[in-house]
Enzyme design. Structure first.
Site, PDB file in Angstrom:
ATOM      1  CG  HIS A  72      58.006  44.369  46.449  1.00 13.60           C
ATOM      2  ND1 HIS A  72      58.302  45.147  45.354  1.00 13.60           N
ATOM      3  CD2 HIS A  72      58.963  43.414  46.503  1.00 13.60           C
ATOM      4  CE1 HIS A  72      59.400  44.681  44.773  1.00 13.60           C
ATOM      5  NE2 HIS A  72      59.810  43.622  45.444  1.00 13.60           N
ATOM      6  CE  LYS A 296      44.174  46.290  42.707  1.00 13.00           C
ATOM      7  NZ  LYS A 296      45.285  45.665  43.427  1.00 13.00           N
ATOM      8  CE1 TYR A 384      50.273  48.765  42.774  1.00 13.44           C
ATOM      9  CE2 TYR A 384      51.136  47.458  44.588  1.00 13.44           C
ATOM     10  CZ  TYR A 384      51.226  47.901  43.282  1.00 13.44           C
ATOM     11  OH  TYR A 384      52.252  47.473  42.475  1.00 13.44           O
TER      12      TYR A 384
HETATM   13  P1  FAD Z   1      44.291  34.887  29.773  1.00 15.26           P
HETATM   14  O1  FAD Z   1      45.564  34.938  30.499  1.00 15.26           O
HETATM   15  O2  FAD Z   1      44.129  35.728  28.553  1.00 15.26           O
HETATM   16  O3  FAD Z   1      44.043  33.373  29.403  1.00 15.26           O
HETATM   17  C1  FAD Z   1      43.046  32.964  28.494  1.00 15.26           C
HETATM   18  C2  FAD Z   1      43.445  31.645  27.859  1.00 15.26           C
HETATM   19  O4  FAD Z   1      42.387  31.208  27.002  1.00 15.26           O
HETATM   20  C3  FAD Z   1      44.677  31.792  26.998  1.00 15.26           C
HETATM   21  O5  FAD Z   1      45.614  30.781  27.328  1.00 15.26           O
HETATM   22  C4  FAD Z   1      44.150  31.643  25.579  1.00 15.26           C
HETATM   23  O6  FAD Z   1      45.093  31.037  24.690  1.00 15.26           O
HETATM   24  C5  FAD Z   1      42.934  30.766  25.798  1.00 15.26           C
HETATM   25  N1  FAD Z   1      41.918  30.894  24.748  1.00 15.26           N
HETATM   26  C6  FAD Z   1      41.555  32.009  24.097  1.00 15.26           C
HETATM   27  N2  FAD Z   1      40.608  31.737  23.186  1.00 15.26           N
HETATM   28  C7  FAD Z   1      40.357  30.411  23.271  1.00 15.26           C
HETATM   29  C8  FAD Z   1      39.483  29.533  22.585  1.00 15.26           C
HETATM   30  N3  FAD Z   1      38.679  29.985  21.603  1.00 15.26           N
HETATM   31  N4  FAD Z   1      39.497  28.225  22.911  1.00 15.26           N
HETATM   32  C9  FAD Z   1      40.306  27.767  23.897  1.00 15.26           C
HETATM   33  N5  FAD Z   1      41.169  28.555  24.581  1.00 15.26           N
HETATM   34  C10 FAD Z   1      41.191  29.861  24.271  1.00 15.26           C
HETATM   35  N6  FAD Z   1      47.949  42.351  34.233  1.00 15.26           N
HETATM   36  C11 FAD Z   1      48.626  42.870  35.217  1.00 15.26           C
HETATM   37  O7  FAD Z   1      48.143  42.820  36.357  1.00 15.26           O
HETATM   38  N7  FAD Z   1      49.850  43.447  34.979  1.00 15.26           N
HETATM   39  C12 FAD Z   1      50.418  43.467  33.718  1.00 15.26           C
HETATM   40  O8  FAD Z   1      51.511  43.954  33.511  1.00 15.26           O
HETATM   41  C13 FAD Z   1      49.710  42.937  32.661  1.00 15.26           C
HETATM   42  N8  FAD Z   1      50.212  42.950  31.398  1.00 15.26           N
HETATM   43  C14 FAD Z   1      49.460  42.417  30.380  1.00 15.26           C
HETATM   44  C15 FAD Z   1      49.941  42.422  29.066  1.00 15.26           C
HETATM   45  C16 FAD Z   1      49.180  41.892  28.017  1.00 15.26           C
HETATM   46  C17 FAD Z   1      49.708  41.915  26.592  1.00 15.26           C
HETATM   47  C18 FAD Z   1      47.901  41.344  28.291  1.00 15.26           C
HETATM   48  C19 FAD Z   1      47.044  40.772  27.161  1.00 15.26           C
HETATM   49  C20 FAD Z   1      47.445  41.319  29.605  1.00 15.26           C
HETATM   50  C21 FAD Z   1      48.203  41.852  30.652  1.00 15.26           C
HETATM   51  N9  FAD Z   1      47.764  41.837  31.979  1.00 15.26           N
HETATM   52  C22 FAD Z   1      48.457  42.364  32.965  1.00 15.26           C
HETATM   53  C23 FAD Z   1      46.516  41.271  32.354  1.00 15.26           C
HETATM   54  C24 FAD Z   1      46.681  39.861  32.905  1.00 15.26           C
HETATM   55  O9  FAD Z   1      47.720  39.215  32.257  1.00 15.26           O
HETATM   56  C25 FAD Z   1      45.362  39.193  32.651  1.00 15.26           C
HETATM   57  O10 FAD Z   1      44.380  39.879  33.400  1.00 15.26           O
HETATM   58  C26 FAD Z   1      45.365  37.720  33.019  1.00 15.26           C
HETATM   59  O11 FAD Z   1      46.171  37.009  32.106  1.00 15.26           O
HETATM   60  C27 FAD Z   1      43.931  37.200  32.967  1.00 15.26           C
HETATM   61  O12 FAD Z   1      43.936  35.804  33.023  1.00 15.26           O
HETATM   62  P2  FAD Z   1      42.841  34.979  32.265  1.00 15.26           P
HETATM   63  O13 FAD Z   1      43.131  33.563  32.590  1.00 15.26           O
HETATM   64  O14 FAD Z   1      41.501  35.536  32.556  1.00 15.26           O
HETATM   65  O15 FAD Z   1      43.065  35.259  30.704  1.00 15.26           O
HETATM   66  C1  DHB Z   2      53.955  44.810  36.609  1.00 11.97           C
HETATM   67  C2  DHB Z   2      52.923  45.178  35.806  1.00 11.97           C
HETATM   68  C3  DHB Z   2      52.027  46.106  36.256  1.00 11.97           C
HETATM   69  O1  DHB Z   2      51.004  46.476  35.487  1.00 11.97           O
HETATM   70  C4  DHB Z   2      52.151  46.686  37.499  1.00 11.97           C
HETATM   71  O2  DHB Z   2      51.270  47.626  37.895  1.00 11.97           O
HETATM   72  C5  DHB Z   2      53.172  46.306  38.306  1.00 11.97           C
HETATM   73  C6  DHB Z   2      54.091  45.345  37.844  1.00 11.97           C
HETATM   74  C7  DHB Z   2      54.933  43.812  36.114  1.00 11.97           C
HETATM   75  O3  DHB Z   2      54.741  43.269  35.026  1.00 11.97           O
HETATM   76  O4  DHB Z   2      55.922  43.564  36.814  1.00 11.97           O
END
Ligand code: FAD
Ligand code: DHB
Length: 389
Positions: A72, A296, A384
């Site tokens: 995009h 982000k 962005y």
């Molecule tokens: P996570 O994806 O949270 O992964 C952590 C992992 O650790 C999980 O699989 C969990 O099961 C595991 N875990 C937890 N506790 C334990 C434990 N005690 N022992 C072993 N394993 C454990 N970001 C965007 O940019 N756009 C979005 O639209 C967006 N929507 C989101 C919606 C939701 C509901 C959430 C919660 C987050 C969203 N985010 C979004 C943020 C983005 O998804 C996260 O920043 C990203 O997933 C971070 O990755 P991570 O691996 O750090 O954490």
């Molecule tokens: C999506 C989520 C976001 O937070 C964003 O800024 C753009 C796209 C998505 O889930 O597609």
């Protein structure tokens, strides 16, 4: 069992770190509390910065992303019924790639499984020990059996609710937080996107985001009150409310259909400092949360594990602790810039129930300034598409 790096959590941070370490010849084991299917079922982020794509390419996880991801070059901001295009490519020279977090996770999981690297799913009662000394270890239950994993380092990639940050004595942590008075209700549906680029709409009834996963799958979000329940939102109610938050031409073009998934997420900014405690490192959501507005969260998880994998590579290959010692400060410098941007874009685009007249006028002025100033639009575009790492 013994490994060099014990990784807690198989989200994007843990899985990508595992691949970066593997590429550097560093042995690692991932302990994940959920099943692989559960991890894959969590619909979350959708927009990848070019730096994240570069990392996925570097570990060999970019093939499907390049075939199926959508590059995009811009997106639209919608205020007062008018769409304003932000020309990312023209303003920053870069683009973003729309490719779902579930797909990134799937690609990384398959790559890891193909290499025979160990991921223990459904690991229960994961506990971190002695990371302030020279011989850390992790204990957990594997199908009811108590196990011990000895390691040189522990990488806490277990998200906001994980055990890693919670294992650090609170006096060693400084936390910073902002909780917003609203959440996002997300809906996924197999309908073509309303527009070929994303639309961030900041209307009086509240924010809405039109996003996508492919040319036939759409992802939409609505700003909602924190006390809303997903069950109270039928598909019909969601589509009707989304239409009301779009300009008439866009609302007319909206194609609706049955939802595949609906979920609600509160919005929060959070940072825990530092990101290293002896032989424990935090990365991704375990250390910081951004409101989703700037897309982000996943990209910050990627830049954290880039810095961390470089630091660990230096430790093993060059016997240097410089990268390890600098990890927290390097990661936090980028984290805070993304925190600032996500907070700013959240403020620009949402309806604040607690805004007084002054706050509302400042928001209007900021929007009017932004879309009239190439300098301001360039600053938006530069953030962005992702600051360099
Ligand atoms: P996570 O994806 O949270 O992964 C952590 C992992 O650790 C999980 O699989 C969990 O099961 C595991 N875990 C937890 N506790 C334990 C434990 N005690 N022992 C072993 N394993 C454990 N970001 C965007 O940019 N756009 C979005 O639209 C967006 N929507 C989101 C919606 C939701 C509901 C959430 C919660 C987050 C969203 N985010 C979004 C943020 C983005 O998804 C996260 O920043 C990203 O997933 C971070 O990755 P991570 O691996 O750090 O954490
Ligand atoms: C999506 C989520 C976001 O937070 C964003 O800024 C753009 C796209 C998505 O889930 O597609």
């Amino acid at each position: 069992m013994r490994t060099q790096v014990a990784i807690i959590g198989a989200g994007p941070a843990g899985l990508l770190l595992g691949q970066l370490l593997h590429a550097a010849g560093i042995d690692n084991v991932i302990l994940e509390q959920r099943s692989g299917d559960y991890v894959l079922s969590r619909v979350r982020a959708g927009v990848l910065e070019s730096g994240t794509v570069r990392l996925l390419d570097a570990v060999g996880a970019g093939t499907r992303l390049h075939a199926e991801g959508l590059p995009h070059d811009g997106f639209d901001l919608l205020f007062d019924g008018v769409r304003h295009r932000i020309d990312l490519a023209g303003l920053s020279g870069k683009h973003v790639t729309v490719y779902g977090q579930t797909e990134v996770t799937r690609d990384l999981m398959e790559l890891r499984a193909g290499q025979g690297a160990l991921t223990v799913y459904e690991a229960e009662k994961v506990a971190l020990h002695d990371f302030d000394g020279d011989a850390p270890y992790v204990t957990y239950l594997d199908r009811g059996e108590q196990k011990r994993l000895d390691c040189d380092f522990i990488a806490g990639c277990d998200g906001y609710h994980g055990v890693s940050r919670a294992s650090v004595p609170s006096r060693a942590l400084k936390t910073f937080e902002r909780v917003y008075p609203f959440g996002w209700l997300g809906l996924l549906a197999d309908v073509p996107p309303v527009s070929h680029e994303l639309i961030y709409a900041g209307e009086e009834r509240g924010f809405a985001l039109c996003s996508m996963r492919s040319n036939s799958r759409s992802r939409y979000y609505l700003q909602c009150a924190l006390n809303e329940r997903v069950d109270d939102w039928s598909d019909e109610r969601f589509w009707a409310e989304l239409r009301r938050r779009l300009d008439p031409a866009t609302a007319d073009a909206l194609v609706t259909g049955p939802s595949l998934e609906k979920s609600l997420a509160p919005l929060r900014s959070f940072v825990a400092e530092p990101m290293r405690f002896g032989r424990l490192f935090l990365a991704g959501d375990a250390a910081h949360i951004v409101p989703p507005t700037g897309a982000k969260g996943l990209n910050l998880a990627a830049s954290d594990v880039h810095y961390l994998s470089e630091a660990l590579r230096e430790h093993y290959a060059e016997r240097s602790s410089a990268g390890i010692d600098a990890y927290s400060a390097r990661a936090l410098a980028r984290v805070w810039k993304a925190e600032r941007f996500s907070w700013w874009l959240t403020g620009l685009m949402h309806h604040f129930p607690d805004h007084d007249g002054f706050g509302g006028r400042i928001q209007q002025a900021e929007r009017a300034y932004l879309v009239s100033s190439p300098a301001a639009m360039t600053a938006l575009a530069e953030n962005y598409v992702g600051l360099p790492f």
